[in-house]
Design an enzyme around this catalytic site. Structure first.
Site, short mmCIF file in Angstrom:
data_model
loop_
_atom_site.label_atom_id
_atom_site.label_comp_id
_atom_site.label_asym_id
_atom_site.label_seq_id
_atom_site.Cartn_x
_atom_site.Cartn_y
_atom_site.Cartn_z
N GLY A 1 0.96 -1.28 0.03
CA GLY A 1 0.18 -0.06 -0.08
C GLY A 1 0.73 1.30 -0.06
N HIS B 1 -24.79 -44.54 -16.48
CA HIS B 1 -24.58 -43.15 -16.74
C HIS B 1 -24.91 -43.21 -18.41
CE1 HIS B 1 -23.93 -41.85 -12.98
NE2 HIS B 1 -23.07 -42.64 -12.91
N SER C 1 0.57 -6.87 -9.75
CA SER C 1 1.55 -7.51 -9.67
C SER C 1 2.88 -7.00 -9.79
CB SER C 1 1.62 -8.89 -10.66
OG SER C 1 2.62 -9.53 -10.55
N HIS D 1 -2.74 -15.41 -12.94
CA HIS D 1 -1.18 -15.14 -12.92
C HIS D 1 -0.45 -15.64 -11.77
CE1 HIS D 1 1.94 -12.48 -11.36
NE2 HIS D 1 2.10 -11.98 -12.63
N ASN D 2 -0.86 -15.49 -10.73
CA ASN D 2 -0.14 -16.10 -9.68
C ASN D 2 -0.13 -17.71 -9.73
OD1 ASN D 2 -0.35 -13.35 -8.85
ND2 ASN D 2 -0.80 -13.99 -6.65
N LYS E 1 -5.41 -11.96 -12.24
CA LYS E 1 -4.48 -11.88 -11.26
C LYS E 1 -4.23 -13.22 -10.60
CE LYS E 1 -0.89 -10.29 -8.67
NZ LYS E 1 -0.94 -10.43 -7.41
N ARG F 1 4.37 -27.49 -2.73
CA ARG F 1 4.32 -26.53 -1.59
C ARG F 1 3.65 -27.18 -0.38
NH1 ARG F 1 3.86 -20.17 -2.77
NH2 ARG F 1 4.67 -20.26 -4.90
N GLU G 1 2.60 -18.19 -11.94
CA GLU G 1 3.70 -17.80 -11.11
C GLU G 1 4.30 -19.19 -10.00
OE1 GLU G 1 3.57 -13.99 -8.91
OE2 GLU G 1 4.16 -15.30 -7.15
N LYS H 1 -0.41 -18.24 0.06
CA LYS H 1 -1.54 -17.25 0.80
C LYS H 1 -2.67 -17.65 0.02
CE LYS H 1 0.79 -13.27 2.68
NZ LYS H 1 1.22 -11.75 2.43
N1 LIG Z 1 3.47 -8.51 -1.00
C1 LIG Z 1 3.31 -8.57 -2.15
O1 LIG Z 1 4.14 -8.80 -2.89
C2 LIG Z 1 1.91 -8.32 -3.09
C3 LIG Z 1 1.76 -8.43 -4.37
C4 LIG Z 1 0.76 -8.38 -5.00
C5 LIG Z 1 -0.39 -8.26 -4.10
N2 LIG Z 1 -0.36 -8.17 -2.94
C6 LIG Z 1 -1.67 -8.11 -2.06
O2 LIG Z 1 -1.70 -6.71 -1.72
C7 LIG Z 1 -2.55 -6.76 -0.24
C8 LIG Z 1 -1.49 -6.36 0.69
O3 LIG Z 1 -0.30 -6.93 0.89
P1 LIG Z 1 0.84 -6.39 1.94
O4 LIG Z 1 1.84 -7.61 1.51
O5 LIG Z 1 1.11 -5.12 1.51
O6 LIG Z 1 0.29 -7.02 3.27
P2 LIG Z 1 0.65 -6.33 4.55
O7 LIG Z 1 2.24 -5.86 4.58
O8 LIG Z 1 0.62 -7.46 5.44
O9 LIG Z 1 -0.07 -4.93 4.79
C9 LIG Z 1 -1.20 -5.12 5.18
C10 LIG Z 1 -2.00 -3.70 5.33
O10 LIG Z 1 -3.31 -4.17 5.67
C11 LIG Z 1 -3.62 -3.37 7.02
N3 LIG Z 1 -4.73 -4.77 7.41
C12 LIG Z 1 -4.52 -5.87 7.72
N4 LIG Z 1 -5.89 -6.15 8.26
C13 LIG Z 1 -6.52 -5.14 8.40
C14 LIG Z 1 -7.95 -5.08 8.79
N5 LIG Z 1 -8.46 -6.31 9.39
N6 LIG Z 1 -8.52 -4.10 8.64
C15 LIG Z 1 -7.64 -2.93 8.15
N7 LIG Z 1 -6.46 -2.84 7.80
C16 LIG Z 1 -5.84 -4.20 7.80
C17 LIG Z 1 -2.38 -3.53 7.79
O11 LIG Z 1 -2.44 -2.25 8.78
P3 LIG Z 1 -1.83 -2.16 10.05
O12 LIG Z 1 -0.52 -1.57 9.68
O13 LIG Z 1 -2.30 -1.60 11.08
O14 LIG Z 1 -1.34 -3.80 10.50
C18 LIG Z 1 -1.50 -3.24 6.71
O15 LIG Z 1 -1.53 -1.60 6.07
C19 LIG Z 1 -2.82 -8.37 -0.22
O16 LIG Z 1 -4.23 -8.43 -0.64
C20 LIG Z 1 -1.93 -9.00 -0.99
O17 LIG Z 1 -2.26 -10.23 -1.23
C21 LIG Z 1 0.83 -8.27 -2.29
#
Ligand SMILES: NC(=O)c1ccc[n+]([C@@H]2O[C@H](COP(=O)([O-])OP(=O)(O)OC[C@H]3O[C@@H](n4cnc5c(N)ncnc54)[C@H](OP(=O)(O)O)[C@@H]3O)[C@@H](O)[C@H]2O)c1
Length: 453
Positions: free
Chosen positions: A2, A438, A117, A174-175, A171, A276, A178, A249
């Site tokens: 984010g 069948h 991605s 895609h995964n 997506k 996995r 991957e 995940k």
């Molecule tokens: N990591 C990757 O390479 C990647 C790639 C593509 C897509 N994604 C997707 O992007 C999304 C975020 O992934 P990330 O890796 O950035 O995850 P992350 O590092 O675990 O970040 C999660 C964020 O979500 C917030 N959060 C968690 N639970 C929550 C809840 N119940 N209510 C409100 N906020 C909540 C957390 O807030 P706090 O700071 O308060 O904990 C944090 O800001 C996921 O859907 C993931 O699958 C990730």
């Protein structure tokens, strides 16, 4: 993800307000924003966030899939005005995305399911972006999405691929690809290590060489780097110190579930997801390794050219299965998705970016079912014809030596299945008719028939 996406949006010239559940992280983020701070403002609560934006608002969610997304939508929706938009940029089960799109539409709000991605680095400097929403909503967000996306020869690696869940579905697949790509590479690493006795750095150099040819891709490139990296503390190859237990995940699993629901074969991806799971059962593996001996025929090293060709052949099977699954989903959900466009927007920014994708975009650009199948496209049929003999030799040798190659084997099994004009489902149909009445079709008469059992 984010915060990196927010920095990318700000760096592309779009001002934005950021809000996070834990406000301290928002403060930290803003304090570290440096020259981008002019484009960024913080909000402490969803109420403050909504109040700080002018309608029509566009709010991007980047939180874990499932309940957190529903919780965020529940907190935001009552505060929004008709026409406002919620963009879920995380990974999501596309069934949830379809439900949310319907529910928000009933409230006069717009939902966008946006698959992103490229990992953290991609999110910051240019990811591949797969969008599902209405054509009108896409027109509204297109300038911003195109501005933050990766580019391939100037073309933004972002597009709308259909309505509601189309972006998250693409997506997910895609995964899934991957997962398969990573597993195939890991299996070849296993053959080099356990079959040929190659040290990580030596195997890394080989992957580095392969990265200059048709296997050229982000995953092969990072494999070369990872295998060549040493642990700074011990000086040992880093990979040797990592526990062989893989995490997941859910996107690989979602790909399989949807493939099964749509009656499609995604066996190469299935093998990767299952591998996995087996990797996670470490206690079982440790116990079984003491009970069963290896076949003991470890003397013959694998031919390195064969390994390169086998990896290429199997990788094409995994992509072919992924694209056929997309074609079937497009039909089932009535999405106006072009498979060639999917291949185009995967050419840069995403984790499965590879030199092959440009040719795939070309091969998939025709019309009709034959053009949905990479294996029938002349350029890929030629490549597969050239490389499958090596895949066959590698799988045979691995089986003889007792080295696990589930994804390479699944790719070969899929290929042999589709190239067999007369399959063995005649017997399946006979068995089904025998125990369950069948019925079956005959090759010499129309209609449904029963056997004289
Ligand atoms: N990591 C990757 O390479 C990647 C790639 C593509 C897509 N994604 C997707 O992007 C999304 C975020 O992934 P990330 O890796 O950035 O995850 P992350 O590092 O675990 O970040 C999660 C964020 O979500 C917030 N959060 C968690 N639970 C929550 C809840 N119940 N209510 C409100 N906020 C909540 C957390 O807030 P706090 O700071 O308060 O904990 C944090 O800001 C996921 O859907 C993931 O699958 C990730």
């Amino acid at each position: 993800m984010g915060s990196n996406l927010a920095l990318n949006i700000a760096a592309s010239g779009f001002p934005l307000v950021v809000q996070n559940r834990t406000h301290a992280r928002t403060e930290e983020f803003l304090a570290d924003a440096g020259p981008l701070e002019d484009k960024l403002a913080g909000a402490e609560t969803p109420n403050q966030l909504v109040a700080a934006l002018q309608p029509p608002r566009a709010i991007i969610l980047m939180v874990p899939a499932g309940a957190p997304v529903d919780q965020q939508i529940a907190a935001l929706a009552p505060l929004l005005s008709p026409g406002d938009m919620i963009i879920d940029a995380g990974n999501a089960d596309f069934n949830d995305t379809r439900r949310r799109a319907t529910e928000l539409a009933e409230a006069g709000l717009v939902h966008v399911g946006m698959g992103v991605s490229g990992g953290a680095e991609g999110a910051r400097h240019g990811p591949s972006i797969m969008v599902g929403t209405t054509p009108e909503a896409w027109q509204a967000i297109r300038p911003m999405v195109n501005a933050i996306a990766a580019r391939f020869r100037g073309d933004p690696c972002a597009d709308r691929l259909g309505g509601d869940g189309a972006g998250h579905f693409v997506k997910t697949v895609h995964n899934g690809i991957e997962y398969a790509d990573m597993q195939l590479i890991a299996e070849v690493w296993g053959l080099l290590r356990d079959g040929n006795g190659a040290a990580p750095a030596e195997a890394g150099r080989l992957f580095g060489e392969w990265n200059k040819g048709p296997l050229s891709s982000y995953l092969v490139e990072i494999t070369a780097t990872v295998l060549g990296t040493e642990d700074p503390a011990s000086g040992r190859p880093m990979v040797e110190l990592i526990l062989d237990r893989a995490g997941q995940k859910g996107t690989g699993r979602w790909t399989l579930i949807e493939a099964l629901k749509l009656g499609q074969s995604a066996t190469t991806i299935e093998a990767a997801v299952a591998a996995r799971a087996v990797s996670a059962q470490r206690e079982l593996r440790l116990e079984a390794s003491t009970r069963f001996d290896a076949p003991g025929d470890g003397a013959t090293p694998f031919d390195e050219d064969d390994l390169e060709a086998a990896l290429l052949a199997a990788k094409i099977m995994a992509y072919a299965q992924g694209f056929i699954l997309l074609a079937e989903a497009r039909r089932a959900f009535d999405w106006d998705m072009k498979l060639s466009r999917v291949a185009e927007i995967w050419r840069a920014g995403c984790i499965i970016r590879s030199a092959l994708l440009d040719g795939m975009a070309e091969a998939l650009s025709g019309k009709g079912p034959a053009h949905d199948n990479l294996l029938l496209a002349p350029s890929f049929a030629k490549m597969v014809g050239r490389t499958v003999p090596a895949l066959r030799r590698v799988v045979c040798q691995a089986a003889t030596q007792g080295l696990p190659v589930p994804a390479l084997s699944a790719a070969l099994g899929y290929f042999d299945g589709i190239r067999q004009a007369r399959g063995t489902a005649d017997l399946i149909q006979a068995q089904r008719d025998f125990f369950g009445e069948h019925g079956f079709e005959r090759i010499d008469r129309d209609g449904q028939h029963h056997g004289p059992w």
